[in-house]
Design a protein around this motif. Structure first.
Motif, PDB file in Angstrom:
ATOM      1  N   ILE A 209     -18.520  -6.453  17.506  1.00  0.00           N
ATOM      2  CA  ILE A 209     -18.600  -5.094  17.290  1.00  0.00           C
ATOM      3  C   ILE A 209     -17.207  -4.798  16.908  1.00  0.00           C
ATOM      4  CG2 ILE A 209     -18.743  -3.348  18.318  1.00  0.00           C
ATOM      5  CD1 ILE A 209     -21.721  -4.555  19.669  1.00  0.00           C
ATOM      6  N   ARG A 210     -16.849  -4.488  16.097  1.00  0.00           N
ATOM      7  CA  ARG A 210     -15.441  -3.986  15.754  1.00  0.00           C
ATOM      8  C   ARG A 210     -15.759  -2.666  14.704  1.00  0.00           C
ATOM      9  NH1 ARG A 210     -13.871  -8.751  12.256  1.00  0.00           N
ATOM     10  NH2 ARG A 210     -14.996  -8.754  10.237  1.00  0.00           N
ATOM     11  N   GLY A 211     -14.335  -1.961  14.732  1.00  0.00           N
ATOM     12  CA  GLY A 211     -14.086  -1.387  13.635  1.00  0.00           C
ATOM     13  C   GLY A 211     -14.413  -1.286  12.094  1.00  0.00           C
TER      14      GLY A 211
ATOM     15  N   SER B 105      -6.726 -17.453  12.712  1.00  0.00           N
ATOM     16  CA  SER B 105      -7.003 -17.482  13.955  1.00  0.00           C
ATOM     17  C   SER B 105      -8.469 -16.441  15.166  1.00  0.00           C
ATOM     18  CB  SER B 105      -5.500 -16.347  14.811  1.00  0.00           C
ATOM     19  OG  SER B 105      -4.736 -17.357  14.437  1.00  0.00           O
ATOM     20  N   VAL B 106      -8.613 -15.996  13.820  1.00  0.00           N
ATOM     21  CA  VAL B 106     -10.321 -14.800  14.924  1.00  0.00           C
ATOM     22  C   VAL B 106     -10.928 -15.350  14.975  1.00  0.00           C
ATOM     23  CG1 VAL B 106     -10.460 -13.451  12.745  1.00  0.00           C
ATOM     24  CG2 VAL B 106     -10.211 -12.244  14.517  1.00  0.00           C
ATOM     25  N   VAL B 107     -11.327 -15.625  13.490  1.00  0.00           N
ATOM     26  CA  VAL B 107     -13.044 -16.784  12.683  1.00  0.00           C
ATOM     27  C   VAL B 107     -12.203 -17.896  14.128  1.00  0.00           C
ATOM     28  CG1 VAL B 107     -13.796 -18.268  10.829  1.00  0.00           C
ATOM     29  CG2 VAL B 107     -12.745 -16.060  10.480  1.00  0.00           C
TER      30      VAL B 107
ATOM     31  N   PHE C  54     -13.866  -8.505  22.771  1.00  0.00           N
ATOM     32  CA  PHE C  54     -13.155  -7.003  22.028  1.00  0.00           C
ATOM     33  C   PHE C  54     -11.766  -7.718  21.976  1.00  0.00           C
ATOM     34  CE2 PHE C  54     -10.428  -3.450  23.194  1.00  0.00           C
ATOM     35  CZ  PHE C  54     -10.290  -3.070  22.319  1.00  0.00           C
ATOM     36  N   ALA C  55     -11.609  -7.633  20.818  1.00  0.00           N
ATOM     37  CA  ALA C  55      -9.749  -8.488  20.583  1.00  0.00           C
ATOM     38  C   ALA C  55      -8.838  -7.576  19.910  1.00  0.00           C
ATOM     39  CB  ALA C  55     -10.333  -9.248  19.730  1.00  0.00           C
ATOM     40  N   PRO C  56      -8.562  -6.411  20.724  1.00  0.00           N
ATOM     41  CA  PRO C  56      -7.232  -5.895  20.428  1.00  0.00           C
ATOM     42  C   PRO C  56      -5.940  -7.005  20.696  1.00  0.00           C
ATOM     43  CG  PRO C  56      -7.198  -5.978  22.938  1.00  0.00           C
ATOM     44  CD  PRO C  56      -8.324  -6.721  22.254  1.00  0.00           C
ATOM     45  N   SER C  57      -5.089  -6.195  19.665  1.00  0.00           N
ATOM     46  CA  SER C  57      -3.796  -6.484  19.063  1.00  0.00           C
ATOM     47  C   SER C  57      -2.859  -5.608  20.046  1.00  0.00           C
ATOM     48  CB  SER C  57      -3.398  -6.305  17.990  1.00  0.00           C
ATOM     49  OG  SER C  57      -4.316  -7.324  17.057  1.00  0.00           O
TER      50      SER C  57
END
Ligand code: GLU
Length: 465
Positions: free
Chosen positions: A201-203, A187-189, A8-11
């Motif tokens: 799993i993300r929006g 960065s995310v990748v 889960f990767a919230p900003s």
């Protein structure tokens, strides 16, 4: 069984929104369904201007409060920037990326032409890649990825099904900005790859990003994860769920006295329903055994606050959840005052009124009536003669009750009504008013029990005929 690595990767650019909490919840459920799998929490704080420590704390405490657990310490994305840049440099070296020095104005002009259809290609920079001078610069450039101009990409999304996008639609996006900072896209990748993430799993607001991010995986020769893009949640009016619809910050819901089980119940029913569940109440253990991510609806769901209140009322009434009420009282300054004054009395208020409230915060105003020391309204109320006639005898009856117990008080009142040949409301309504300043509410026996004998008598005595 496959071991899934999820994240889960919230900003931390805002508080934990109920919609993000749903993404985290689904990650948590999915990971819990697959033994040996992991869920990581990554705080994506590379936007230094909008990210704050307070938002980070809010997100972490919101997740913990909901009972969403993750593996290891949260990863802080900004600490990995050097690694992100290293990957971009590698892409430059293998000619899967190029330096670009186009000015804002040049890009703007080109964008205009693309948007008006004057030029077919979506390529935003057409001159830098082939310009040797630009490619040998030491600084003052952005790094753009190279995207093929032909062919198409197909995503087999676990929820959205097959989605196709032509490569010609995708721009050579920026990996590293002119100030040598990596973009989210890069960065995310890199972080997902380095963590071994194989199921994202993300929006579904990130669905389009897949068609960009996949080129970083591909150019680096990295395995591409599986994706499940979950639909966003909307308010009753069909727009993205926001403050206008009600509380959306998980911690605000906590402070209002909602329970994690109720929030989880409400969130998981958005686009999914459990089997054989009459009233739709479902707890996390049942969700984990029944939920199937592929059955999640791909259309946006409506978040319904009335339903949340229904679930919350259900969960707060459960006897064993009384400890959650106590915890809530300790966290709320007004209720803590009552708790310290007389815990038993506060619990009596709660147990009588819990069926009527949808969240703990509502107990404050109710308990206030029972704890009030200067409960001294001047009665200009004139009760019916029928009541005035029996008032003194009723007061005496109450004074003479020695054992202050529910059944005894109840029986005495019943017999009093019979003996005096009056209808119950003739007595009940004014007595309830004298005790609580309200004609409506619980039974007067319940009220007597909450107040205790001496306060009840004190309040009854304030009525002078
Ligand atoms: N940090 C991104 C966000 O908060 C999520 C990135 C992702 O899930 O890929 O929207």
């Amino acid at each position: 069984m496959t071991r899934y690595i999820t994240r889960f990767a919230p900003s931390p650019t805002g508080n934990l929104h109920i919609g993000s909490a749903r993404t985290a919840l689904i990650n948590y459920i999915f990971q819990s369904q697959h033994p040996g799998s992991k869920l990581y929490l990554r705080i994506e704080d590379t936007d230094k201007i909008r990210s704050t420590e307070a938002f980070k704390k809010n997100i972490i405490s919101g997740l913990k409060w909901l009972g969403i657990k993750w593996d290891n310490d949260p990863q802080i994305q900004s600490l990995n920037i050097r690694r992100h840049i290293e990957v971009a440099k590698h892409l430059l070296k293998i000619k899967k990326a190029y330096k670009c020095i186009c000015t804002k104005d040049q890009l703007e002009e080109r964008r205009k032409k693309i948007n008006t259809g004057e030029i077919d290609s979506k390529k935003i920079c057409i001159s830098c890649e082939s310009n040797n001078n630009v490619q040998s610069l030491e600084k003052g450039y952005v790094i753009r990825i190279k995207i093929p101009t032909t062919g198409k990409e197909i995503l087999k999304d676990v929820i959205q099904g097959q989605v196709e996008v032509n490569n010609a639609e995708i721009d050579d996006f920026v990996l590293v900005r002119i100030d040598n900072t990596p973009t989210y896209m890069l960065s995310v990748v890199v972080d997902d790859h380095d963590l071994g993430v194989n199921f994202i799993i993300r929006g579904d607001d990130h669905l389009n990003n897949y068609f960009r991010q996949k080129f970083i995986y591909q150019h680096m020769n990295w395995a591409i994860p599986q994706y499940a893009h979950i639909p966003l949640i909307h308010g009753e009016d069909g727009t993205k769920l926001s403050k206008r619809h009600g509380a959306v910050n998980v911690i605000d819901l906590k402070n209002d006295g909602y329970l994690p089980s109720a929030i989880i119940n409400n969130l998981i029913l958005l686009g999914w329903s459990p089997k054989n569940q009459e009233n739709e109440v479902v707890e996390i253990s049942d969700i984990i055994s029944q939920f199937e991510i592929k059955n999640l609806s791909k259309s946006a769901s409506i978040f319904n606050y009335t339903k949340l209140d229904f679930f919350n009322n259900y969960f707060l009434r459960i006897e064993s959840n009384i400890k959650l009420f106590e915890e809530y009282c300790r966290s709320n300054s007004k209720l803590k005052e009552f708790l310290d004054l007389d815990k038993e009395k506060l619990f009596r208020v709660f147990s009588v009124y819990k069926k009527d409230i949808s969240k703990y915060i509502e107990i404050i105003n109710i308990a206030d009536i029972y704890f009030s020391k200067n409960f001294s309204k001047n009665y200009d109320e004139n009760f019916q003669d029928d009541f005035n006639k029996v008032y003194s005898n009723f007061l005496e009856l109450i004074i003479n009750i020695n054992k202050w117990e529910y059944d005894i008080i109840n029986l005495e009142i019943k017999e009093f009504i019979k003996k005096n040949n009056i209808k119950f409301p003739v007595l009940g309504k004014p007595v309830r008013y004298l005790l609580t300043n309200n004609y409506n509410g619980p039974s007067i026996t319940d009220i007597f029990m909450i107040l205790g004998k001496s306060v009840s008598i004190e309040r009854l005595k304030r009525y002078k005929i």
